[in-house]
Design a protein around this motif. Sequence first.
Motif, PDB file in Angstrom:
ATOM      1  N   ASN A 163       0.828  -1.210   0.000  1.00  0.00           N
ATOM      2  CA  ASN A 163       0.000   0.000   0.000  1.00  0.00           C
ATOM      3  C   ASN A 163       0.859   1.254   0.000  1.00  0.00           C
ATOM      4  OD1 ASN A 163      -2.230  -1.602   0.030  1.00  0.00           O
ATOM      5  ND2 ASN A 163      -2.884  -1.104   2.097  1.00  0.00           N
ATOM      6  N   LEU A 164       1.910   1.247   0.813  1.00  0.00           N
ATOM      7  CA  LEU A 164       2.773   2.417   0.922  1.00  0.00           C
ATOM      8  C   LEU A 164       3.453   2.728  -0.405  1.00  0.00           C
ATOM      9  CD1 LEU A 164       3.655   4.474   3.049  1.00  0.00           C
ATOM     10  CD2 LEU A 164       5.603   2.997   3.576  1.00  0.00           C
ATOM     11  N   LYS A 165       3.774   1.689  -1.169  1.00  0.00           N
ATOM     12  CA  LYS A 165       4.403   1.884  -2.471  1.00  0.00           C
ATOM     13  C   LYS A 165       3.491   2.638  -3.444  1.00  0.00           C
ATOM     14  CE  LYS A 165       8.520  -0.010  -2.286  1.00  0.00           C
ATOM     15  NZ  LYS A 165       9.741   0.803  -2.558  1.00  0.00           N
ATOM     16  N   GLN A 166       2.199   2.602  -3.193  1.00  0.00           N
ATOM     17  CA  GLN A 166       1.245   3.271  -4.073  1.00  0.00           C
ATOM     18  C   GLN A 166       1.145   4.770  -3.805  1.00  0.00           C
ATOM     19  OE1 GLN A 166      -2.553   1.243  -4.048  1.00  0.00           O
ATOM     20  NE2 GLN A 166      -1.566  -0.764  -3.910  1.00  0.00           N
ATOM     21  N   TYR A 167       1.813   5.241  -2.735  1.00  0.00           N
ATOM     22  CA  TYR A 167       1.750   6.658  -2.381  1.00  0.00           C
ATOM     23  C   TYR A 167       3.158   7.245  -2.272  1.00  0.00           C
ATOM     24  CZ  TYR A 167      -3.048   5.444  -1.140  1.00  0.00           C
ATOM     25  OH  TYR A 167      -4.343   5.000  -1.169  1.00  0.00           O
ATOM     26  N   PRO A 168       3.897   7.305  -3.378  1.00  0.00           N
ATOM     27  CA  PRO A 168       5.268   7.843  -3.315  1.00  0.00           C
ATOM     28  C   PRO A 168       5.314   9.298  -2.889  1.00  0.00           C
ATOM     29  CG  PRO A 168       4.541   7.610  -5.594  1.00  0.00           C
ATOM     30  CD  PRO A 168       3.504   6.927  -4.748  1.00  0.00           C
ATOM     31  N   GLU A 169       4.192  10.035  -3.108  1.00  0.00           N
ATOM     32  CA  GLU A 169       4.174  11.450  -2.743  1.00  0.00           C
ATOM     33  C   GLU A 169       4.239  11.686  -1.241  1.00  0.00           C
ATOM     34  OE1 GLU A 169      -0.140  10.158  -2.816  1.00  0.00           O
ATOM     35  OE2 GLU A 169       1.675   9.791  -3.994  1.00  0.00           O
ATOM     36  N   LEU A 170       3.987  10.635  -0.439  1.00  0.00           N
ATOM     37  CA  LEU A 170       4.089  10.773   1.011  1.00  0.00           C
ATOM     38  C   LEU A 170       5.545  10.830   1.467  1.00  0.00           C
ATOM     39  CD1 LEU A 170       1.289   8.336   2.258  1.00  0.00           C
ATOM     40  CD2 LEU A 170       1.191  10.815   2.062  1.00  0.00           C
ATOM     41  N   GLY A 171       6.452  10.314   0.658  1.00  0.00           N
ATOM     42  CA  GLY A 171       7.873  10.414   0.967  1.00  0.00           C
ATOM     43  C   GLY A 171       8.361   9.438   2.022  1.00  0.00           C
TER      44      GLY A 171
END
Length: 468
Positions: A163-171
């Motif tokens: 899931n985290l990989k789907q939100y690269p903009e979170l850094g």
Amino acid sequence: MIRRNQGILTKLYILSDFFVVQMSFLLAWWLKFESGWIPYETPKPIESYMLWSLIYGGITILTGIVITLYSPKRKKRFADEFLKVIQVHFISMFLLISIMFVVKEIDISRVYLAIYLGLNIFFIIFYRYFLKASLKHFREKGYNRQFVLIVGAGSLGKRFFNNLKQYPELGYEVVGFLDDNQVWDNVETAHYSPILGNLDDLEDILTRELIDEVVLALPLDAHSKYKKIIVHCEKAGVRTLIIPDFFDYLPARPYFDNFAGMPMINVRDIPLDVASNRMFKRLFDIVFSLCTIIIISPVLLAVALGVKFTSPGPIIFKQERVGLNRRHFMMYKFRSMKQQIEEGEDTGWTVENDPRRTKFGTFIRSTSLDELPQFFNVLMGHMSVVGPRPERPYFVDQFRDEIPKYMVKHHVRPGITGWAQSNGLRGDTSIEDRINHDIFYIENWTLLLDVRIIMKTIKNGFKNNNAY
């Protein structure tokens, strides 16, 4: 390092907000007293207005700190920040006017204050949106990263990693996993971050690796290990987050409540359960519906005449639907079918080339013009402009047993349009997909989301290819 960066960002936000407040003061002064666009009497000296602007700037900063406007925003939605900015400035303006009343300062222009308030809200929201978008861009490029260690390499930990990989903009970057039993095979080694050791290695890893957050993704039977893990994290000054093994039963944005002195997770937190949210949404519904009815009154008249002259029978078709808190109401539509003589409950779906439809009815159904009388349902309080679409009692009784969480949609007023409909789920489409969209809307409601759905509905057009 990351916490220092967050501290710098917080200070920058505070200084920027104060700067924008003062720039808004100068622009509001010019608009009111220098532009010549607004009639005015001779104002007090600009120095007097400037003093109150400085005071207002201080009030907004203190108010923002109190309601956590300056807390870290990496994980938060912009919609939440949008609402907090509005809240901060309305509260601050109320406090400013109260102070002015106490010191008997009565010569400040009310029109100027209104312009000043509007400019502050607009410019602060504008620059914060630009800054948030810029930070997301830089994080996607690999700057300003935060490093995460996942404790637990089972299904829960792997799901969080994916899931985290789907939100690269979170850094966020996962430096690795800890697990007592799991070992990666060749495929998993290529896909996931490495397993750095077992749970006993946590203290050593926190000492030698740069870790900002530890995410506990352990199964329920590992509950006894939580205390030791949290102690190590707090000793190292690292934030700890816990993914409950039963998170599939929780809403998208869980809410922690306090009951009898014990912290509890509210399984279904609904923003519209808050009285102020209900009041704002209801006020928006009334104003929007009244304005819409006035604007489209020629269309309403034309459709009513079309129904009257193309088919015998009433102009308005009334049908029982299930609404807020499972209460039944009569929903209004322009009649699109031939008048039915037989009695009894209508338990059938309309189908393609349905012989019951009139030619004019086919047109108004495909263009959604038959739905326009529902603005009167909104004024009567049966419906909202935006919300889950209401269904007939027969189908509600059927779906409640067949589709998980179907009845959740009745926690809010049904709508003329909704998140599902604005995403193309209208007419003959998946009930399950519609319910998932409805639940997302219910758990994530904001007035801004309502406006977004209305604009998206208008942009997509009223043509409904799935309407039979």
